[in-house]
Design a protein around this motif. Structure first.
Motif, PDB file in Angstrom:
ATOM      1  N   SER A 232      -4.840   7.844  30.632  1.00 28.98           N
ATOM      2  CA  SER A 232      -5.684   8.221  29.486  1.00 28.98           C
ATOM      3  C   SER A 232      -5.104   9.470  28.839  1.00 28.98           C
ATOM      4  O   SER A 232      -4.539  10.333  29.523  1.00 28.98           O
ATOM      5  N   VAL A 233      -5.245   9.567  27.524  1.00 26.29           N
ATOM      6  CA  VAL A 233      -4.811  10.746  26.779  1.00 26.29           C
ATOM      7  C   VAL A 233      -5.912  11.158  25.807  1.00 26.29           C
ATOM      8  O   VAL A 233      -6.749  10.340  25.424  1.00 26.29           O
ATOM      9  N   GLU A 234      -5.910  12.420  25.432  1.00 31.31           N
ATOM     10  CA  GLU A 234      -6.890  12.928  24.471  1.00 31.31           C
ATOM     11  C   GLU A 234      -6.163  13.315  23.194  1.00 31.31           C
ATOM     12  O   GLU A 234      -5.105  13.934  23.231  1.00 31.31           O
ATOM     13  N   ARG A 235      -6.749  12.942  22.065  1.00 30.84           N
ATOM     14  CA  ARG A 235      -6.128  13.197  20.779  1.00 30.84           C
ATOM     15  C   ARG A 235      -7.133  13.831  19.818  1.00 30.84           C
ATOM     16  O   ARG A 235      -8.331  13.537  19.875  1.00 30.84           O
ATOM     17  N   LYS A 236      -6.635  14.693  18.944  1.00 32.04           N
ATOM     18  CA  LYS A 236      -7.458  15.279  17.884  1.00 32.04           C
ATOM     19  C   LYS A 236      -6.892  14.863  16.534  1.00 32.04           C
ATOM     20  O   LYS A 236      -5.713  15.077  16.259  1.00 32.04           O
ATOM     21  N   ALA A 237      -7.737  14.238  15.699  1.00 24.49           N
ATOM     22  CA  ALA A 237      -7.296  13.771  14.388  1.00 24.49           C
ATOM     23  C   ALA A 237      -7.165  14.933  13.419  1.00 24.49           C
ATOM     24  O   ALA A 237      -7.713  16.022  13.642  1.00 24.49           O
TER      25      ALA A 237
ATOM     26  N   TYR B 243     -10.633  12.114  20.126  1.00 26.96           N
ATOM     27  CA  TYR B 243     -10.640  10.759  20.676  1.00 26.96           C
ATOM     28  C   TYR B 243     -10.068  10.785  22.091  1.00 26.96           C
ATOM     29  O   TYR B 243      -9.075  11.474  22.366  1.00 26.96           O
ATOM     30  N   LEU B 244     -10.699  10.031  22.985  1.00 30.81           N
ATOM     31  CA  LEU B 244     -10.176   9.797  24.324  1.00 30.81           C
ATOM     32  C   LEU B 244      -9.654   8.370  24.345  1.00 30.81           C
ATOM     33  O   LEU B 244     -10.413   7.418  24.117  1.00 30.81           O
ATOM     34  N   VAL B 245      -8.335   8.206  24.631  1.00 33.39           N
ATOM     35  CA  VAL B 245      -7.692   6.893  24.549  1.00 33.39           C
ATOM     36  C   VAL B 245      -7.290   6.453  25.950  1.00 33.39           C
ATOM     37  O   VAL B 245      -6.527   7.138  26.637  1.00 33.39           O
ATOM     38  N   HIS B 246      -7.806   5.287  26.381  1.00 29.90           N
ATOM     39  CA  HIS B 246      -7.481   4.716  27.676  1.00 29.90           C
ATOM     40  C   HIS B 246      -6.439   3.611  27.484  1.00 29.90           C
ATOM     41  O   HIS B 246      -6.588   2.751  26.598  1.00 29.90           O
ATOM     42  N   PHE B 247      -5.398   3.600  28.338  1.00 35.23           N
ATOM     43  CA  PHE B 247      -4.372   2.555  28.324  1.00 35.23           C
ATOM     44  C   PHE B 247      -4.452   1.791  29.648  1.00 35.23           C
ATOM     45  O   PHE B 247      -4.296   2.387  30.726  1.00 35.23           O
ATOM     46  N   VAL B 248      -4.710   0.472  29.558  1.00 35.27           N
ATOM     47  CA  VAL B 248      -4.917  -0.354  30.753  1.00 35.27           C
ATOM     48  C   VAL B 248      -3.982  -1.563  30.694  1.00 35.27           C
ATOM     49  O   VAL B 248      -4.072  -2.372  29.757  1.00 35.27           O
ATOM     50  N   PRO B 249      -3.072  -1.729  31.684  1.00 34.29           N
ATOM     51  CA  PRO B 249      -2.232  -2.934  31.710  1.00 34.29           C
ATOM     52  C   PRO B 249      -3.039  -4.150  32.157  1.00 34.29           C
ATOM     53  O   PRO B 249      -3.821  -4.073  33.115  1.00 34.29           O
TER      54      PRO B 249
ATOM     55  N   VAL C  19       2.544  -7.931  34.103  1.00 29.57           N
ATOM     56  CA  VAL C  19       1.838  -7.403  32.933  1.00 29.57           C
ATOM     57  C   VAL C  19       2.114  -8.302  31.740  1.00 29.57           C
ATOM     58  O   VAL C  19       3.260  -8.441  31.303  1.00 29.57           O
ATOM     59  N   GLU C  20       1.070  -8.920  31.234  1.00 27.27           N
ATOM     60  CA  GLU C  20       1.217  -9.820  30.092  1.00 27.27           C
ATOM     61  C   GLU C  20       0.853  -9.131  28.781  1.00 27.27           C
ATOM     62  O   GLU C  20       1.368  -9.472  27.719  1.00 27.27           O
ATOM     63  N   SER C  21      -0.085  -8.183  28.842  1.00 34.54           N
ATOM     64  CA  SER C  21      -0.529  -7.492  27.627  1.00 34.54           C
ATOM     65  C   SER C  21      -1.098  -6.132  28.003  1.00 34.54           C
ATOM     66  O   SER C  21      -1.309  -5.826  29.184  1.00 34.54           O
ATOM     67  N   GLY C  22      -1.347  -5.324  26.991  1.00 32.62           N
ATOM     68  CA  GLY C  22      -1.902  -3.992  27.210  1.00 32.62           C
ATOM     69  C   GLY C  22      -3.210  -3.822  26.465  1.00 32.62           C
ATOM     70  O   GLY C  22      -3.336  -4.231  25.302  1.00 32.62           O
ATOM     71  N   LEU C  23      -4.193  -3.234  27.132  1.00 29.97           N
ATOM     72  CA  LEU C  23      -5.506  -2.962  26.530  1.00 29.97           C
ATOM     73  C   LEU C  23      -5.591  -1.481  26.195  1.00 29.97           C
ATOM     74  O   LEU C  23      -5.387  -0.620  27.065  1.00 29.97           O
ATOM     75  N   ILE C  24      -5.904  -1.172  24.930  1.00 28.03           N
ATOM     76  CA  ILE C  24      -6.008   0.216  24.460  1.00 28.03           C
ATOM     77  C   ILE C  24      -7.424   0.424  23.946  1.00 28.03           C
ATOM     78  O   ILE C  24      -7.863  -0.266  23.023  1.00 28.03           O
ATOM     79  N   ILE C  25      -8.135   1.377  24.554  1.00 29.83           N
ATOM     80  CA  ILE C  25      -9.518   1.656  24.174  1.00 29.83           C
ATOM     81  C   ILE C  25      -9.597   3.104  23.696  1.00 29.83           C
ATOM     82  O   ILE C  25      -9.361   4.034  24.475  1.00 29.83           O
TER      83      ILE C  25
END
Length: 632
Positions: free
Chosen positions: A241-246, A252-258, A266-272
């Motif tokens: 997970s990473v935190e971003r400021k626009a 925004y808190l961004v989660h990356f899940v394989p 790993v067939e795809s990546g989920l980004i929330i």
């Protein structure tokens, strides 16, 4: 090479030793024609495909029509005798032939095609060969039907799979839209966008129609270059997970899940992406509040509705001597003196009803046993639904202030007491001199003695006021009640006032025979103070109206002036001790701010109320009430 059953059928037809063509059952147009038949009629394949069978073979006889119709309904028609016409070397030849019409069914049993076998009539051997070919065609037709059934089953499975995918996609979008403040993206192994959804999609600059199925580099190369390392990490199987400021200030808190298949690949990546702006702002406010609490000079304590302490700041430790470790989890009764234990339930009861307790003066005990004078401000703590879940208490140490006030009161009391004796003697001398000089030929002496007498009475009133405040603070202000006529007292005070005040006019609305049981001297000082204030704060030549009335079992007295009035922010403080309204006008009016305070305390000790109605520049009406006494 893998050969399907349909290809087998085409191969058999193409190499059959008899003329064969396949017709569309509905249009009777030629869909397939083999090489042997092309030789029989001496024509090119391109000139026959899609053309009408009747036109090519000149089928017009009733028997031939009947045979075709029977095949179209699913019945086989054999051994129809006819002729084949062909042009060879410029000559027209007519050859006898046998026509066989055989229906071809689809997987659902419907006749979709008609197979036509055309055999040259050359004897019995040919008939036997035709029978063999016919049997082979029937077997092939059965295989073709089985193939159609397999295709139908496969098609149904495909439809079901597509429906399942549509349901899954609908479920995904529904979930994404119902996660508040979110954007959900699915990418494939090549970083191509598979799906995008969320209620902040447009806010973050995404449009599903422009993104799904496309590569991010084709849409926004700069954004992709910034995101590519993150995409590579998630597609390599890393969950993070990473935190971003626009640029616009949102967090925004961004989660990356394989997303892996059953084999762990790993067939795809989920980004929330979640909008956490409100959370960050709340954290900042909480941090600021925590800093204020810790650096405050006041003790700030929170507790549950059961009086259990939940927080204890540094000033509370300094003030009471207990550390936070010693007090958190303990009862607040630990610092409440035994004789004040009943204050806590009363305070909690008020807070549960939604009230706030401001500047509540009391005493609390320290760790070493000392008693502190405190001013408490107590507020309810509420959750997001507005339910009261706790109590916040701010305690200010006013011990020094109380001691200073006591020293001041002691001094005022002492000085006032010492001044009272000589002033009494001075007043008596002035009154005697005024009596002797009243008829003196020199008007100056008579007027001077009258003014001196008035000022002596004012000073006596002021000294008595200070003495009463001192006695009040010491708990020695005695209220000696006795029955008397309030209306008579009002007339006496007004007559005396008219003798000394000639700058204003006074009116009294008669309220005959109003009896009260009260301290006559103390009530007299209250009325005199209200009339004196009306004179001081209203212009010369204006009128001051005094009224009294009985409201059920209560007597209400009012004093109305047409003076400068009182601002709304001052009305709540007007009866406080030493409080004076500071304006360019009041700066030149004498007074110490004890008259209304003392009047309010006297009325309260009689079981009455005192209040004011006023607007700036529109005058004031002061009221006080007393219990009425019924006449026998």
């Amino acid at each position: 090479m893998h050969i399907t059953k349909e290809e087998d059928l085409r191969y058999i037809i193409g190499h059959a030793p008899a003329g064969v063509c396949i017709l569309n059952a509905d249009t009777l147009n030629i869909e397939l024609i083999n090489t042997h038949l092309l030789k029989l009629i001496n024509k090119e394949r391109e000139n026959l495909l899609g053309k009408s069978y009747k036109e090519i073979f000149e089928v017009a006889k009733p028997d031939n029509e009947t045979a075709l119709n029977m095949a179209g309904t699913g019945q086989s028609s054999h051994d129809y005798k006819g002729t084949i016409i062909r042009v060879l070397n410029g000559k027209k030849e007519v050859t006898p032939a046998t026509f066989v019409y055989c229906p071809v069914r689809s997987g659902k049993g419907k006749v979709s095609q008609i197979a036509v076998w055309i055999l040259e009539n050359s004897g019995e051997a040919l008939n036997e060969e035709l029978a063999a070919i016919n049997e082979e065609l029937a077997a092939t037709n059965e295989e073709y039907a089985a193939l159609n059934e397999e295709l139908v089953t496969t098609n149904e499975e495909l439809v079901e799979t597509q429906d399942s995918l549509r349901r899954s996609e609908k479920l995904f979008r529904s979930i994404a839209l119902n996660i508040p403040g979110s954007l959900i993206i699915v990418i494939d192994q090549d970083h191509r966008y598979v799906a995008i959804e969320g209620d902040i999609m447009e806010k973050m600059g995404y449009d599903r129609r422009d993104y799904e199925g496309k590569h991010p580099a084709d849409i926004s190369p700069e954004r992709y270059e910034a995101s590519r390392p993150l995409y590579e990490r998630v597609m390599s199987g890393e969950k993070f997970s990473v935190e971003r400021k626009a640029e616009t200030g949102e967090f925004y808190l961004v989660h990356f899940v394989p997303l892996k298949n059953e084999n762990g690949v790993v067939e795809s990546g989920l980004i929330i992406a979640l909008d956490i702006t409100e959370i960050k702002q709340a954290e900042e406010k909480s941090a600021k509040l925590a800093a204020i609490v810790e650096t405050s000079d006041d003790a700030i304590i929170s507790k549950t509705l059961e009086s259990v302490i939940t927080s204890w700041n540094t000033s509370a430790q300094r003030m009471f001597g207990y550390t936070a470790e010693e007090m958190i989890g303990e009862s607040i009764y630990k610092i409440i003196p035994e004789d004040r234990q009943d204050e806590e339930p009363h305070i909690i009861s008020r807070l549960k009803s939604g009230d706030r307790v401001d500047h509540f003066e009391t005493k609390r005990r320290t760790k070493d046993g000392r008693l502190l004078d405190l001013s408490l401000t107590i507020s309810p703590i509420k959750d997001k639904q507005g339910n009261i879940i706790g109590v916040s208490k701010i305690a200010r140490d006013i011990t020094e202030k109380k001691q200073e006030e006591q020293r001041k009161n002691d001094f005022i009391g002492m000085v006032s007491h010492e001044l009272k004796t000589p002033l009494t003697s001075l007043t008596a001398i002035i009154q005697a001199a005024h009596s002797k000089l009243r008829h003196n030929e020199d008007p100056f002496l008579s007027g001077a003695m009258e003014k001196a007498n008035y000022q002596a009475r004012r000073m006596a009133t002021m000294i008595n006021g200070f003495l009463n405040v001192s006695r009040l603070e010491a708990g020695k202000l005695l209220i000696e009640k006795q029955p008397f006529d309030l209306d008579q007292l009002l007339r006496e005070i007004l007559e005396e006032t008219r003798l000394t005040v000639t700058t204003h006019s006074f009116s009294l609305e008669e309220c005959d025979h109003i009896a009260v049981n009260a301290d006559r001297d103390k009530i007299s000082s209250v009325i005199s103070n209200l009339i004196s204030n009306a004179v001081k704060y209203s212009p010369k030549g204006s009128s001051i109206d005094i009224r009294c009335k009985i409201n059920k079992e209560t007597v209400i007295v009012s004093v109305k002036d047409d003076g400068m009035g009182i601002k709304s922010e001052d009305i709540g403080h007007i009866f406080e001790r030493y409080y004076r309204i500071e304006t360019s006008v009041t700066r030149h009016i004498s007074g110490f701010g004890i008259g209304l305070y003392l009047s309010a305390e006297i009325i309260k000790r009689h079981g009455g109320d005192i209040w004011v109605e006023s607007e700036s520049t529109k005058g004031s009406i002061f009221y006080f009430s007393l219990p009425a006494t019924k006449r026998k």
